[in-house]
Design a protein around this motif. Structure first.
Motif, PDB file in Angstrom:
ATOM      1  N   VAL A  13      -9.187   0.675 -10.730  1.00  0.00           N
ATOM      2  CA  VAL A  13      -8.757   0.870  -9.338  1.00  0.00           C
ATOM      3  C   VAL A  13      -9.893   0.712  -8.338  1.00  0.00           C
ATOM      4  O   VAL A  13      -9.668   0.803  -7.126  1.00  0.00           O
ATOM      5  N   ASP A  29       0.010  -0.525 -11.951  1.00  0.00           N
ATOM      6  CA  ASP A  29      -0.257   0.780 -11.339  1.00  0.00           C
ATOM      7  C   ASP A  29       0.972   1.690 -11.422  1.00  0.00           C
ATOM      8  O   ASP A  29       0.901   2.871 -11.060  1.00  0.00           O
ATOM      9  N   THR A  30       2.089   1.166 -11.871  1.00  0.00           N
ATOM     10  CA  THR A  30       3.303   1.958 -12.002  1.00  0.00           C
ATOM     11  C   THR A  30       3.084   3.113 -12.967  1.00  0.00           C
ATOM     12  O   THR A  30       2.656   2.916 -14.105  1.00  0.00           O
ATOM     13  N   VAL A  50       5.688  -0.112  -8.810  1.00  0.00           N
ATOM     14  CA  VAL A  50       5.281  -1.342  -8.144  1.00  0.00           C
ATOM     15  C   VAL A  50       6.014  -2.498  -8.806  1.00  0.00           C
ATOM     16  O   VAL A  50       5.824  -2.759  -9.994  1.00  0.00           O
ATOM     17  N   LEU A  72      -1.551  -2.903  -4.463  1.00  0.00           N
ATOM     18  CA  LEU A  72      -0.944  -2.339  -5.663  1.00  0.00           C
ATOM     19  C   LEU A  72      -0.457  -3.433  -6.615  1.00  0.00           C
ATOM     20  O   LEU A  72      -0.011  -4.507  -6.184  1.00  0.00           O
ATOM     21  N   ARG A 112      -9.736  -0.859  -4.694  1.00  0.00           N
ATOM     22  CA  ARG A 112      -8.347  -0.850  -4.220  1.00  0.00           C
ATOM     23  C   ARG A 112      -7.891   0.548  -3.799  1.00  0.00           C
ATOM     24  O   ARG A 112      -7.105   0.683  -2.866  1.00  0.00           O
ATOM     25  N   PHE A 113      -8.326   1.564  -4.504  1.00  0.00           N
ATOM     26  CA  PHE A 113      -7.924   2.947  -4.230  1.00  0.00           C
ATOM     27  C   PHE A 113      -9.065   3.702  -3.569  1.00  0.00           C
ATOM     28  O   PHE A 113     -10.237   3.457  -3.862  1.00  0.00           O
ATOM     29  N   SER A 138       0.830  -1.197   0.000  1.00  0.00           N
ATOM     30  CA  SER A 138       0.000   0.000   0.000  1.00  0.00           C
ATOM     31  C   SER A 138       0.869   1.252   0.000  1.00  0.00           C
ATOM     32  O   SER A 138       2.009   1.233   0.455  1.00  0.00           O
ATOM     33  N   MET A 144      -3.800   3.908  -1.737  1.00  0.00           N
ATOM     34  CA  MET A 144      -3.680   2.853  -2.751  1.00  0.00           C
ATOM     35  C   MET A 144      -3.320   1.540  -2.069  1.00  0.00           C
ATOM     36  O   MET A 144      -2.247   1.432  -1.461  1.00  0.00           O
TER      37      MET A 144
END
Length: 126
Positions: free
Chosen positions: A64, A90-91, A124, A86, A67-68, A17, A83
């Motif tokens: 997302v 998501d990078t 990530v 991850l 998750r976000f 996270s 977040m």
């Protein structure tokens, strides 16, 4: 003129996270809908999440959801992006955005953004 300064990015492993913060100055923070966008090289900047002026309405990109979480503290002139879970996809460079749009969904279009932060890198690893 509104200045936005992001913080909290970094390098994490898949499943970890991160919490991003965006501190605003130079304007009336509660007058702006706020959002987080992200961008990877070679692709257009895309909206991730957005929140209304009061914080009562939010928008999440499908990628997302669950998750976000976006939140804002109008007393502190700050918007947050929590977040979780991850994934390597998501990078990206994450940008804070402020907009005078009335509807949160209006922030889906980057052309509706009035002010941008400088961006913070989130990486990530798998």
């Amino acid at each position: 003129q509104v200045q936005l300064v992001e913080s909290g990015g970094g390098l994490v492993q898949a499943g970890d996270s991160l919490r991003l913060s965006c501190a605003a100055s130079g304007g009336t923070f509660s007058s702006y809908a706020m959002g987080w966008f992200r961008q990877v090289p070679g692709k257009e900047r895309e909206v991730v999440v957005a929140i209304s002026r009061s914080g009562g309405t939010t928008f999440y990109a499908d990628s997302v959801k669950g998750r976000f979480t976006i939140s804002r503290d109008n007393a502190k002139n700050t918007v947050y992006l929590q977040m979780n879970s991850l994934k390597p996809e998501d990078t990206a460079v994450y940008y804070c955005a402020a907009s005078t749009v009335v509807s949160v969904r209006g922030l889906v279009n980057p052309n509706r953004v009035n002010y941008w932060g400088q961006g913070t890198q989130v990486t990530v690893s798998s």
